[in-house]
Design an enzyme around this catalytic site. Structure first.
Site, PDB file in Angstrom:
ATOM      1  N   HIS A 138       0.834  -1.198   0.000  1.00  0.00           N
ATOM      2  CA  HIS A 138       0.000   0.000   0.000  1.00  0.00           C
ATOM      3  C   HIS A 138       0.878   1.262   0.000  1.00  0.00           C
ATOM      4  CE1 HIS A 138      -3.659   2.339   1.073  1.00  0.00           C
ATOM      5  NE2 HIS A 138      -2.779   3.128   1.658  1.00  0.00           N
ATOM      6  N   GLU A 139       1.803   1.315   0.940  1.00  0.00           N
ATOM      7  CA  GLU A 139       2.659   2.507   1.029  1.00  0.00           C
ATOM      8  C   GLU A 139       3.587   2.592  -0.178  1.00  0.00           C
ATOM      9  OE1 GLU A 139       1.774   4.681   3.143  1.00  0.00           O
ATOM     10  OE2 GLU A 139       0.447   3.356   4.283  1.00  0.00           O
ATOM     11  N   HIS A 158       1.805   4.508  -2.788  1.00  0.00           N
ATOM     12  CA  HIS A 158       1.918   5.953  -2.539  1.00  0.00           C
ATOM     13  C   HIS A 158       3.293   6.464  -2.991  1.00  0.00           C
ATOM     14  CE1 HIS A 158      -1.802   6.730  -0.447  1.00  0.00           C
ATOM     15  NE2 HIS A 158      -1.564   5.854   0.498  1.00  0.00           N
TER      16      HIS A 158
HETATM   17 ZN    ZN Z   1      -2.981   5.208   1.840  1.00  0.00          ZN
END
Ligand code: ZN
Length: 502
Positions: free
Chosen positions: A267-268, A271
Site C-alpha cells: 500500500h505505502e 503511494h
Molecule cells: Zn494510503
C-alpha cells in the site's frame, strides 16, 4: 517591472523555499512516528509549530502574495505549465492567507499533542482521555473553515484540502450508489461465511520478522520502489512521508501473520511510486505535487489490492516467498490467494477486505460531517460508532480500541480525509479498466513480473501530471469519463465470484 518569465521564476524560487521548510517538518513528523522517545513530545510539538509558523509567514508574506496576485492577473499570457503553477498556487494561497499566524501555530501544536494522546488512548483503550482533545480539534477546525470561507459548510471547506472540487453533497450521492451496490456483495459474503469456514490460514503461522523485512523490501523493489531515493522503516500506523527526493514508507510487522506487513508495505509502496513518479524537474511547484489525496489513495489501493492480492501476483512472488518462508511450501496457491483475500465484515478499517472497506469509510464520513456541523457530540462518538457498525456491517466492537480509537486521523486534525480512501478505490478501478484497454490484461503482466508496464502507464497518465488537472478532470483525462462507481462495483463482483469459485 520584471518580465513575465522573470516573475514566474521568482514564484518558483519562493515555492522551493517553502518546499524546503515543508520537507523539514515532514522529517520531524516522520521521526516522531518512528523513533522519537515519548518524553520528547512537548518540545517536538513546539518545534513543528515553530516551523509551521515560519512556513505560513513565507506563504503569507506581502511580497509573495503580490507576486501570486500579479501573475494570476496575467494568467492568459502565461505558458500552459506556468499557468497551472500560478492557478494552483493562487488557490492555496487564497485559503492560507485567511488564517492568522497565531491560529496556524495553535492548530499545528494541538494536532501534534492530540496525536500523542491518541497513541496512549488507543493503547489503553481510554477514549475519555482523548475526548477533550478531540473536542478541541473539532473546534479549531471549525474556526479554520470559517476563516477560509464562512459562506460554505465547514465540512466542504475542509474536504477541499484533500479533494479539491469535491463536495459533501457529491460524496453523499456517490457513496449512496456504492452502498447500494455493495449490499448484495456483503450478503454473499455472509452467505459464504454461514456455509462453512473460509480456510484463510495459509499466510498465518510463524514468520520471522527478519525474513519478513527482507521479503517486504524485495517486494517493494520489484514493484518499482527506488531505494536510492527512499527508505522502508517501521511505525505503529504505516504511512508515507516525502522529504524532498527522499520518499519514506513504513510498515508494521506481525510475526504470526505475514499479511499485515506485506499489504501495508505494498500500500505505502503505491503511494511512494506516485511520489517518485512526479516531475522532478518541476520540484516544489504544483505541477510536481500530488493531485489529491483520493488520487494518491488510488495508487496505493491499485498496487495493494488489484495487483498484490491477485493470484497472478502470488504466482510471480512465490519462489521468493518459498526461499524466505519454507513453511509456505505446504500451502496451495489457491489457499494462499484465499488468505490474501480473506473477506468478512470486520472491525478494523485498515484490515478490512476490499468489499466491506468502503462501508467503513461511509461510516466515518457521516460521523465527521456530523461532528463538524454540531449534530453529534464527541462524547457520543463511541456509542454512535457501535450503532453504525451494527447497521452497515452487522457487527460491533466490544472496545473503543477496536472502534472509534482505531484511526489517528481525527486526533491528527485530518477531518475530511477519510472520503479520499473510498474515492481512491473508485479511481483505481476506473484507471485499471482504462489501462487494460491499452496495455492488455494486468494479471498477465503481473504473472510475468512485468510490473514496469503498469507503472509506466500510471506514470504517463497519472503521475507526471501532478496538479495539472483537478482530480475529477485527471480521471476523465486518463480514462475518458468522469469518476463513476461502476468499474469498482464490477471489479469487486468479479473478485468475489473468483473467491467463491476456489
Ligand atoms: Zn494510503
Amino acid at each position: 517591472m520584471p518580465s513575465l518569465d522573470d516573475r514566474y521564476a521568482q514564484l518558483v524560487t519562493a515555492l522551493r523555499a517553502q518546499a524546503d521548510l515543508t520537507d523539514v517538518i515532514q522529517l520531524l513528523e516522520w521521526d516522531q512516528e518512528t523513533v522519537m522517545p515519548a518524553g520528547a513530545i512537548d518540545r517536538r510539538a513546539r518545534q513543528i509549530g515553530a516551523l509551521a509558523a515560519l512556513l505560513h509567514e513565507g506563504q503569507t508574506a506581502p511580497r509573495f502574495l503580490a507576486l501570486v496576485d500579479q501573475l494570476s492577473a496575467d494568467l492568459p499570457r502565461l505558458a500552459p505549465e506556468q499557468a497551472v503553477d500560478v492557478r494552483e498556487t493562487k488557490w492555496r494561497v487564497d485559503r492560507q492567507r485567511r488564517l492568522a499566524p497565531g491560529l496556524v501555530r495553535e492548530r499545528s501544536t494541538l494536532h501534534a499533542q492530540a496525536r500523542a494522546v491518541w497513541v496512549h488512548a488507543r493503547r489503553h483503550n481510554d477514549f475519555a482521555t482523548l475526548a477533550p482533545w478531540l473536542k478541541q480539534v473539532v473546534e479549531i477546525e471549525r474556526r479554520v473553515a470559517a476563516a477560509i470561507d464562512s459562506s460554505r459548510s465547514a465540512y466542504d471547506v475542509l474536504l477541499e484540502e484533500y479533494e479539491p472540487g469535491t463536495t459533501a453533497a457529491a460524496l453523499e450521492q456517490l457513496f449512496g450508489v456504492l452502498r447500494q451496490g455493495l449490499a448484495p456483495l456483503v450478503g454473499r459474503l455472509n452467505a459464504r461465511l454461514a456455509a462453512g469456514p473460509l480456510h484463510t490460514d495459509a499466510l498465518r503461522g510463524e514468520f520471522s520478522i527478519e525474513a519478513q523485512r527482507r521479503f517486504n523490501r524485495a517486494v517493494a523493489e520489484r514493484l518499482g520502489f527506488d531505494f536510492n531515493k527512499g527508505r522502508l522503516d517501521e511505525a505503529e500506523h504505516p504511512f508515507t512521508t516525502c522529504v524532498g527526493d527522499d520518499v519514506r514508507i513504513t510498515t508494521r510487522y506481525a510475526s504470526n501473520d505475514m499479511r499485515y506487513a506485506l499489504y501495508s508495505t505494498v500500500h505505502e509502496t503505491g503511494h511512494a511510486l506516485y511520489e517518485q513518479g512526479l516531475d522532478s524537474e518541476a520540484w516544489g511547484t504544483p505541477r510536481a505535487s500530488a493531485c489529491s489525496f483520493g488520487i494518491h489513495e488510488s495508487q496505493s489501493r491499485l498496487w495493494e489490492n488489484r495487483v498484490a492480492r491477485s493470484q497472478a501476483f502470488w504466482q510471480q512472488i512465490l519462489p521468493l516467498a518459498y526461499d524466505l518462508f519454507p513453511s509456505l511450501r505446504k500451502q496451495s496457491l489457491h489457499g494462499i490467494v484465499a488468505a490474501a483475500n480473506e473477506a468478512r465484515p470486520s472491525l478494523i478499517r485498515t484490515e478490512a477486505d476490499e468489499i466491506t472497506y468502503n462501508l467503513h469509510i461511509v461510516l466515518r464520513f457521516e460521523l465527521e460531517r456530523a461532528l463538524l456541523d454540531g449534530s453529534l457530540e464527541v462524547a457520543a462518538l463511541p456509542q454512535v460508532w457501535r450503532e453504525k457498525m451494527r447497521e452497515y456491517l452487522g457487527i460491533e466492537p466490544s472496545t473503543d480500541r477496536d472502534g472509534v480509537l482505531q484511526d489517528v486521523h481525527w486526533a491528527g486534525g485530518s477531518i475530511g480525509y477519510f472520503p479520499s480512501y473510498a474515492l481512491g478505490n473508485l479511481y483505481a478501478a476506473q484507471l485499471v479498466e482504462a489501462a487494460e484497454a491499452e496495455i492488455g490484461s494486468i494479471d498477465a503482466l503481473v504473472a510475468a513480473g512485468e510490473f514496469g508496464v503498469l507503472l509506466n502507464w500510471l506514470r504517463t497518465h497519472v503521475h507526471r501530471w501532478g496538479q495539472t488537472f483537478r482530480p475529477a478532470d485527471l480521471v476523465r483525462h486518463a480514462t475518458g469519463r468522469p469518476p463513476t462507481p461502476a468499474p469498482l462495483l464490477d471489479y469487486l463482483e468479479a473478485r468475489l465470484a473468483f473467491l467463491e469459485s476456489i
